[in-house]
Design a protein around this motif. Structure first.
Motif, PDB file in Angstrom:
ATOM      1  N   GLY A 279       1.061  -0.889   0.020  1.00 52.70           N
ATOM      2  CA  GLY A 279      -0.291   0.164   0.031  1.00 52.70           C
ATOM      3  C   GLY A 279       0.450   1.657  -0.132  1.00 52.70           C
TER       4      GLY A 279
ATOM      5  N   VAL B 289      -5.801   4.635   3.850  1.00 49.23           N
ATOM      6  CA  VAL B 289      -6.657   4.193   5.286  1.00 49.23           C
ATOM      7  C   VAL B 289      -5.752   3.309   5.770  1.00 49.23           C
ATOM      8  CG1 VAL B 289      -8.829   3.541   6.112  1.00 49.23           C
ATOM      9  CG2 VAL B 289      -8.647   4.525   3.660  1.00 49.23           C
TER      10      VAL B 289
ATOM     11  N   SER C 184       7.021  -5.435   8.185  1.00 47.02           N
ATOM     12  CA  SER C 184       6.523  -6.704   9.181  1.00 47.02           C
ATOM     13  C   SER C 184       7.930  -7.751   9.001  1.00 47.02           C
ATOM     14  CB  SER C 184       5.306  -7.381   8.255  1.00 47.02           C
ATOM     15  OG  SER C 184       5.582  -6.741   7.109  1.00 47.02           O
TER      16      SER C 184
ATOM     17  N   LEU D 135      10.008  -8.267  12.173  1.00 46.94           N
ATOM     18  CA  LEU D 135       8.786  -8.713  13.285  1.00 46.94           C
ATOM     19  C   LEU D 135       9.559 -10.067  14.323  1.00 46.94           C
ATOM     20  CD1 LEU D 135       4.862  -8.480  11.796  1.00 46.94           C
ATOM     21  CD2 LEU D 135       5.988  -7.183  13.646  1.00 46.94           C
TER      22      LEU D 135
ATOM     23  N   THR E 155       9.579 -17.455   8.587  1.00 53.29           N
ATOM     24  CA  THR E 155       9.584 -16.887   9.610  1.00 53.29           C
ATOM     25  C   THR E 155       9.732 -17.250  10.956  1.00 53.29           C
ATOM     26  OG1 THR E 155       7.758 -15.497   8.652  1.00 53.29           O
ATOM     27  CG2 THR E 155       7.541 -15.550  10.613  1.00 53.29           C
TER      28      THR E 155
ATOM     29  N   GLU F  89      13.464 -17.830  10.686  1.00 54.24           N
ATOM     30  CA  GLU F  89      14.417 -16.609  11.143  1.00 54.24           C
ATOM     31  C   GLU F  89      14.226 -16.121  12.763  1.00 54.24           C
ATOM     32  OE1 GLU F  89      13.115 -13.020   7.896  1.00 54.24           O
ATOM     33  OE2 GLU F  89      15.116 -13.905   8.014  1.00 54.24           O
TER      34      GLU F  89
ATOM     35  N   VAL G 153      -3.322  -6.197  -4.030  1.00 55.23           N
ATOM     36  CA  VAL G 153      -1.526  -6.075  -3.831  1.00 55.23           C
ATOM     37  C   VAL G 153      -1.401  -6.618  -2.543  1.00 55.23           C
ATOM     38  CG1 VAL G 153      -0.761  -4.311  -6.337  1.00 55.23           C
ATOM     39  CG2 VAL G 153      -1.942  -3.807  -4.264  1.00 55.23           C
ATOM     40  N   GLY G 154       0.188  -7.393  -2.861  1.00 55.18           N
ATOM     41  CA  GLY G 154       0.669  -8.275  -1.810  1.00 55.18           C
ATOM     42  C   GLY G 154      -0.265  -9.306  -1.180  1.00 55.18           C
TER      43      GLY G 154
ATOM     44  N   THR H 274       5.215 -12.243  -0.661  1.00 49.28           N
ATOM     45  CA  THR H 274       6.663 -12.026   0.601  1.00 49.28           C
ATOM     46  C   THR H 274       6.984 -10.471   0.111  1.00 49.28           C
ATOM     47  OG1 THR H 274       7.321 -11.859  -1.726  1.00 49.28           O
ATOM     48  CG2 THR H 274       7.737 -14.196  -0.839  1.00 49.28           C
ATOM     49  N   ALA H 275       7.293 -10.110   0.805  1.00 47.41           N
ATOM     50  CA  ALA H 275       7.665  -8.112   0.981  1.00 47.41           C
ATOM     51  C   ALA H 275       7.673  -7.540  -0.849  1.00 47.41           C
ATOM     52  CB  ALA H 275       8.429  -7.678   1.442  1.00 47.41           C
TER      53      ALA H 275
ATOM     54  N   SER I 119       4.728  -7.742  -3.191  1.00 44.35           N
ATOM     55  CA  SER I 119       4.120  -6.967  -2.465  1.00 44.35           C
ATOM     56  C   SER I 119       4.878  -5.671  -3.911  1.00 44.35           C
ATOM     57  CB  SER I 119       4.225  -6.634  -1.584  1.00 44.35           C
ATOM     58  OG  SER I 119       3.430  -7.802  -0.747  1.00 44.35           O
TER      59      SER I 119
END
Ligand SMILES: Cc1cc2nc3c(=O)[nH]c(=O)nc-3n(C[C@H](O)[C@H](O)[C@H](O)COP(=O)(O)OP(=O)(O)OC[C@H]3O[C@@H](n4cnc5c(N)ncnc54)[C@H](O)[C@@H]3O)c2cc1C
Length: 391
Positions: free
Chosen positions: A13, A32, A41, A44, A161, A164, A288-289, A306-307, A310
């Motif tokens: 976004g 928004v 993220s 994280l 995740t 990591e 998207v994403g 994945t980022a 995205s």
């Protein structure tokens, strides 16, 4: 005036908004997002293990957004596609001419009993912080309880995740042992994975290296071990029980629940989009994403979430919103991977770089690469000052 509304200020976004603002369109651009900040993220797991603080992975949206973008901080609760309206928790509904939906991911429990109740997911800053607090409080309690389960940690899943997180955890545990006074040699870390594979996106030699790295630091891997239930103090796989008071739930993600709540044709809250990333029968709307499902024309399978993908999608979606406004043909989404970098704590990792063949890397050099990837992301989504402040 034409209104372009973007939902979610994650990788996808925020990148769309930046691209649209840069194009100096006359349209009113509205973003928004439920928080006043963007969070990285991809970092994280570091907040959850305590190797980074939340302040290291967030930045203020108001400070980094171009003046031409209106930010509305609120939670999206529904999208009325036919009437082009978005419902929010605290504001009146908003109308749009073009919509880019980038509401991102949530934890996937696959309907496993107890997973939501007793598993600690890592999906945003609040959940990462909650997982860290749970870990530290439970380890600290050992001094008075002497309960071995207070020193037992189960990590559910052995994908990106989970690995990591495990890398940060094994780095952090000796520090916590000194601070909280628990015996390091009695800590037990189990990683439970349904499939026979660990880190399925990497080649075997790198996976072996990563597994060996974590095993040497005390992680027990249990592959081909499907989780059937999660209890307050155990992860169950058929007749096996892995007892622990800290259960980290990183088995996978699904898209935002707003997708299903709004009546989209979806699977796990992800919508299969057309090749220009628009939604079937709604050329004015793009997904998207992690809320989108995009088939890879080469393999026929869906691209992973994945980022990196995205952000590539964001570029196409922004260009296609502008093309539609100008009455031009939209472009097809194409993706060329730059590679994948998986950290193993702050100083090690494995990576496959997809340029001029595949370059495989392991060890300390990967931590430098990871740092560059992270800094580049902040630089592209915010600005130089924010990047410097995050160091
Ligand atoms: C620990 C971890 C490590 C990762 N590492 C990597 C990596 O190394 N490389 C990589 O490519 N990918 C990685 N990923 C995956 C990557 O983070 C996601 O694919 C990526 O964040 C998806 O981007 P997005 O913009 O679609 O969604 P998100 O980043 O989830 O952003 C969605 C945004 O929407 C907001 N939002 C959500 N719901 C609402 C609502 N109802 N109303 C308003 N706002 C809302 C959220 O607050 C958020 O700001 C990792 C993921 C995790 C969890």
């Amino acid at each position: 005036m034409t209104t372009i509304m973007v939902l979610g200020a994650g990788y996808a976004g925020l990148r769309v908004v930046k691209k649209l603002a840069h194009a100096k369109t006359d349209a009113h651009i509205v973003l928004v997002n439920k928080n006043e900040y963007h969070y990285e993220s991809t970092q994280l797991h570091q907040v959850a293990a305590g190797t980074k603080e939340p302040a290291d992975v967030v930045f203020d949206l108001r400070k980094s957004l171009p003046d031409s973008v209106e930010l509305i901080v609120d939670k999206v609760v529904g999208i009325d596609q036919d009437n082009r309206r978005v419902s929010l928790e605290h504001h009146d509904p908003l109308s749009y001419d073009y919509l880019v939906n980038a509401l991102g991911f949530e934890s996937e429990t696959f309907g496993i009993k107890g997973a939501e109740e007793y598993g600690w997911p890592l999906v945003d800053v609040d959940t990462a912080l909650a997982a860290r607090k749970k870990l530290e409080q439970t380890l600290a309690r050992y001094q008075t309880s002497h309960d071995p389960l207070d020193l037992s940690i189960v990590v559910c899943g052995a994908g990106f995740t989970s690995i990591e997180y495990l890398g940060e955890l094994v780095y952090r545990l000796p520090q916590l042992s000194k601070r909280l006074g628990f015996p390091m040699d009695q800590v037990k870390v189990d990683c439970i994975e349904a499939s026979p594979k660990i880190l399925p996106m990497f080649s075997k030699d790198l996976v072996d290296w990563a597994v060996d790295y974590l095993r040497k630091r005390g992680v027990n891997f249990h592959t081909s071990t499907p989780i059937t239930e999660v209890r307050q103090d155990a992860v169950v796989s058929n007749d096996q029980e892995f007892k622990a008071h800290t259960i980290i739930w990183t088995t996978g993600v699904r898209g935002s629940h707003v997708i299903a709540d709004s009546g989209y044709n979806q699977k796990r809250n992800r919508v299969v989009v057309r090749d220009d990333l628009s939604v079937e029968q709604h050329p004015e709307e793009f997904l998207v994403g992690d809320v989108s499902a995009v088939p890879d024309p080469q393999s026929g399978r869906l691209y992973p979430t994945t980022a990196q993908i995205s952000m590539a999608q964001a570029d196409t979606a922004a260009a296609n919103v502008l093309a539609r406004m100008r009455g031009q043909e939209p472009q097809r989404f194409t993706f060329r991977s730059l590679g994948t970098v998986c950290s193993l704590g702050p100083h090690d990792g494995v990576a496959e770089i997809d340029r001029m063949g595949t370059l495989k890397l392991k060890g300390k050099v990967v931590s430098v690469l990871k740092w560059i990837v992270n800094e580049r992301s902040v630089l592209e989504l915010a600005d130089v000052r924010t990047m410097l402040e995050s160091n």
